[in-house]
Design an enzyme around this catalytic site. Structure first.
Site, PDB file in Angstrom:
ATOM      1  N   LYS A 103       0.854  -1.184   0.000  1.00 30.20           N
ATOM      2  CA  LYS A 103       0.000   0.000   0.000  1.00 30.20           C
ATOM      3  C   LYS A 103       0.892   1.237   0.000  1.00 30.20           C
ATOM      4  O   LYS A 103       1.746   1.397   0.871  1.00 30.20           O
ATOM      5  CB  LYS A 103      -0.900  -0.009   1.244  1.00 30.20           C
ATOM      6  CG  LYS A 103      -1.798   1.206   1.383  1.00 30.20           C
ATOM      7  CD  LYS A 103      -2.672   1.045   2.614  1.00 30.20           C
ATOM      8  CE  LYS A 103      -3.563   2.250   2.809  1.00 30.20           C
ATOM      9  NZ  LYS A 103      -4.413   2.097   4.014  1.00 30.20           N
ATOM     10  N   ASP A 162     -13.312   3.377  10.579  1.00 36.56           N
ATOM     11  CA  ASP A 162     -13.758   3.328   9.185  1.00 36.56           C
ATOM     12  C   ASP A 162     -14.159   1.903   8.799  1.00 36.56           C
ATOM     13  O   ASP A 162     -13.660   1.337   7.824  1.00 36.56           O
ATOM     14  CB  ASP A 162     -12.649   3.843   8.257  1.00 36.56           C
ATOM     15  CG  ASP A 162     -13.168   4.226   6.873  1.00 36.56           C
ATOM     16  OD1 ASP A 162     -14.389   4.405   6.720  1.00 36.56           O
ATOM     17  OD2 ASP A 162     -12.351   4.349   5.945  1.00 36.56           O
TER      18      ASP A 162
END
Length: 283
Positions: free
Chosen positions: A12, A110
């Site tokens: 990532k 989240d």
């Protein structure tokens, strides 16, 4: 693939601005310290110049949204009811660990299907800790400017009060409803394909789900792609849990530990009341 092993990895890359730096530090400091079968494993990271790279174990089956909504993985098979139930239980265990078993309480902030990854055996792993908040064991809540994703945000996010782990509980409840139905709670695609007048008549799925739970009509809520092949008792349990998780007042929501016990069948749960804010907003 790492050159010195057979481990397949996912890298990532975060951008170099200040937000990217915040997310990078949050992910390394939170997920880097913990190990749990239902949390994605951080293998390593790079912090050199403007490069901010996070190296994770690769999840063969991608994210949950690709299987539920068939967007990113068109060829994905329909998830069986048993697989869906095990996914909800695994995510609940992962969140319970974050909230109650770590040295510091970690609030993910989240929770959504995009941040739930599935390994080759469809074991779920909570991922993306870029917005995670840390709450010391001597405190019960924390002020943060971070926001999650629309559709999964607890009411307290919008009022600016200090948050607690119950914001994750709320997001989890919204995810549960999407797991049951196999579609988004609120679909933007619907609004593009219908006139504004007819779109106003569309009942928001969480409101519809609790209404039908009260009326004893659960079968119509379950993903039609399952063709009736599901456990009605488990579906009722999941729907009840979801309804309690999305209550307006955080004090009315269960802890993730309680959610795990209910999903495991160790604890009973009543039919939840209709959340007033949701009902007012979508009636």
């Amino acid at each position: 693939m790492l050159s010195d092993s057979t481990i397949t990895i996912a890298v990532k890359k975060l951008d170099g601005d200040r937000q990217g730096e915040k997310q990078f530090r949050a992910e390394v400091s939170s997920i880097g310290l913990i190990q749990h079968i239902n949390l994605v494993k951080l293998i390593g990271f790079c912090c050199e110049g403007d490069h901010r790279l996070l190296v994770y174990e690769h999840m063969f089956n991608g994210s949950l949204d690709g299987h539920l909504f068939k967007k990113s993985n068109v060829d994905a098979a329909v998830l069986s009811w048993n697989t869906r139930y095990q996914i909800t239980l695994g995510v609940a265990r992962g969140l319970s660990y974050l909230h109650q078993s770590c040295r510091e309480c970690i609030i993910h902030c989240d929770i959504k299907p995009e941040n739930i990854l599935l390994d080759a055996s469809f074991v779920p792993k909570v991922a993306d800790f870029g917005l995670a908040a840390f709450v010391g064991r001597d405190f019960s809540r924390i002020l943060t400017s971070f926001r999650g994703t629309a559709g999964y945000l607890a009411p307290e996010w919008l009022t600016g009060v200090a948050i607690t782990p119950k914001v994750d509980v709320y997001g989890f409840g919204m995810v549960l409803l999407e797991v049951i139905s196999g579609r988004r709670n609120s679909s933007s695609e619907e609004s593009y394909n219908t006139s504004s007048s007819s779109n106003q008549n569309v009942i928001y799925f969480p409101v519809q789900a609790i209404n039908k739970l009260h009326g004893g009509d659960l079968k119509s809520l379950v993903d039609p792609q399952l063709h009736g092949d599901f456990n009605l008792e488990e579906a009722e349990r999941v729907c009840k849990v979801a309804g309690w998780c999305i209550q307006d007042n955080e004090l009315d929501r269960p802890t993730m530990g309680e959610v795990v016990r209910v999903l495991e069948g160790q604890q009973e749960i009543d039919v939840p009341p209709m959340p007033r804010l949701l009902a007012a907003q979508f009636y």
